[in-house]
Design a protein around this motif. Structure first.
Motif, PDB file in Angstrom:
ATOM      1  N   VAL A  76      42.371  26.409  41.897  1.00 56.10           N
ATOM      2  CA  VAL A  76      43.450  27.150  41.343  1.00 56.10           C
ATOM      3  C   VAL A  76      43.202  28.629  41.346  1.00 56.10           C
ATOM      4  O   VAL A  76      44.356  29.471  41.702  1.00 56.10           O
ATOM      5  N   MET A  77      41.917  29.169  41.502  1.00 54.23           N
ATOM      6  CA  MET A  77      41.855  30.469  41.753  1.00 54.23           C
ATOM      7  C   MET A  77      42.145  30.873  43.032  1.00 54.23           C
ATOM      8  O   MET A  77      42.365  32.108  43.249  1.00 54.23           O
ATOM      9  N   VAL A  82      42.981  32.878  36.181  1.00 52.15           N
ATOM     10  CA  VAL A  82      43.007  32.013  35.431  1.00 52.15           C
ATOM     11  C   VAL A  82      42.398  32.756  33.969  1.00 52.15           C
ATOM     12  O   VAL A  82      41.390  33.646  34.077  1.00 52.15           O
ATOM     13  N   GLU A  83      43.094  32.491  32.668  1.00 55.73           N
ATOM     14  CA  GLU A  83      42.690  33.226  31.684  1.00 55.73           C
ATOM     15  C   GLU A  83      42.265  32.058  30.569  1.00 55.73           C
ATOM     16  O   GLU A  83      42.670  31.032  30.447  1.00 55.73           O
ATOM     17  N   THR A  84      41.248  32.559  29.903  1.00 56.63           N
ATOM     18  CA  THR A  84      40.624  31.346  28.778  1.00 56.63           C
ATOM     19  C   THR A  84      40.852  32.054  27.514  1.00 56.63           C
ATOM     20  O   THR A  84      40.438  33.198  27.109  1.00 56.63           O
ATOM     21  N   VAL A  85      41.088  31.208  26.542  1.00 56.78           N
ATOM     22  CA  VAL A  85      41.154  31.927  25.130  1.00 56.78           C
ATOM     23  C   VAL A  85      39.790  31.938  24.417  1.00 56.78           C
ATOM     24  O   VAL A  85      39.493  33.037  23.915  1.00 56.78           O
ATOM     25  N   ALA A  92      39.784  36.341  38.243  1.00 54.51           N
ATOM     26  CA  ALA A  92      40.985  36.749  39.108  1.00 54.51           C
ATOM     27  C   ALA A  92      40.843  35.866  40.578  1.00 54.51           C
ATOM     28  O   ALA A  92      40.008  35.243  41.050  1.00 54.51           O
ATOM     29  N   ARG A  93      42.243  35.767  41.023  1.00 47.24           N
ATOM     30  CA  ARG A  93      42.411  35.003  42.184  1.00 47.24           C
ATOM     31  C   ARG A  93      41.588  35.250  43.157  1.00 47.24           C
ATOM     32  O   ARG A  93      41.310  36.573  43.308  1.00 47.24           O
ATOM     33  N   TRP A  94      41.173  34.632  44.074  1.00 44.69           N
ATOM     34  CA  TRP A  94      40.453  34.846  45.325  1.00 44.69           C
ATOM     35  C   TRP A  94      41.322  35.742  46.198  1.00 44.69           C
ATOM     36  O   TRP A  94      42.499  35.604  46.219  1.00 44.69           O
ATOM     37  N   SER A  95      40.665  36.812  46.674  1.00 37.83           N
ATOM     38  CA  SER A  95      41.356  37.767  47.488  1.00 37.83           C
ATOM     39  C   SER A  95      41.174  36.954  48.933  1.00 37.83           C
ATOM     40  O   SER A  95      40.247  36.537  49.400  1.00 37.83           O
ATOM     41  N   ILE A  96      42.382  37.321  49.857  1.00 38.04           N
ATOM     42  CA  ILE A  96      42.363  36.624  51.088  1.00 38.04           C
ATOM     43  C   ILE A  96      41.601  37.367  52.057  1.00 38.04           C
ATOM     44  O   ILE A  96      40.726  36.828  52.841  1.00 38.04           O
ATOM     45  N   GLY A  97      41.454  38.678  51.883  1.00 36.33           N
ATOM     46  CA  GLY A  97      40.705  39.151  52.649  1.00 36.33           C
ATOM     47  C   GLY A  97      39.180  39.560  52.581  1.00 36.33           C
ATOM     48  O   GLY A  97      38.796  40.498  52.904  1.00 36.33           O
TER      49      GLY A  97
END
Length: 100
Positions: A76-77, A82-85, A92-97
């Motif tokens: 998913v990342m 992704v945020e959790t309560v 944070a999503r993975w950076s492409i670079g």
């Protein structure tokens, strides 16, 4: 992506002891973070990753880390934050670079 930041609210019904409460908490956090919440089709047989990609959202909001397994979180990342309560965590999503 949409004009307004959008999040996919996700509650794993196999993990949740109170789905209505978890759903309300996900909605509350997403609204607090400024996201418009959309919910996946509960009858879908697609894995969460494919639903996130198809929904074209900025983030996935879940009640807690136990609602996503480590491999699913990793997948998913690749496409969304992704945020959790509880506990309150942000992934944070993975950076492409990354690493270049």
């Amino acid at each position: 992506m949409r004009n307004r930041p959008t999040a996919l609210g996700y509650v794993d019904l196999d993990v949740s002891t109170s789905p209505a409460w978890d759903r309300a908490q996900v909605q509350r956090l997403a609204r607090h973070l400024g996201y418009l919440v959309v919910w996946p089709d509960v009858t879908s047989i697609l894995p969460l990753f494919d639903q996130v990609r198809a929904a074209d959202v900025d983030a996935v909001v879940i009640p807690g880390p136990d609602h996503l397994g480590p491999l699913e979180l990793n997948r998913v990342m690749n496409v969304a934050d992704v945020e959790t309560v509880l506990p309150r965590l942000s992934f944070a999503r993975w950076s492409i670079g990354a690493g270049r």
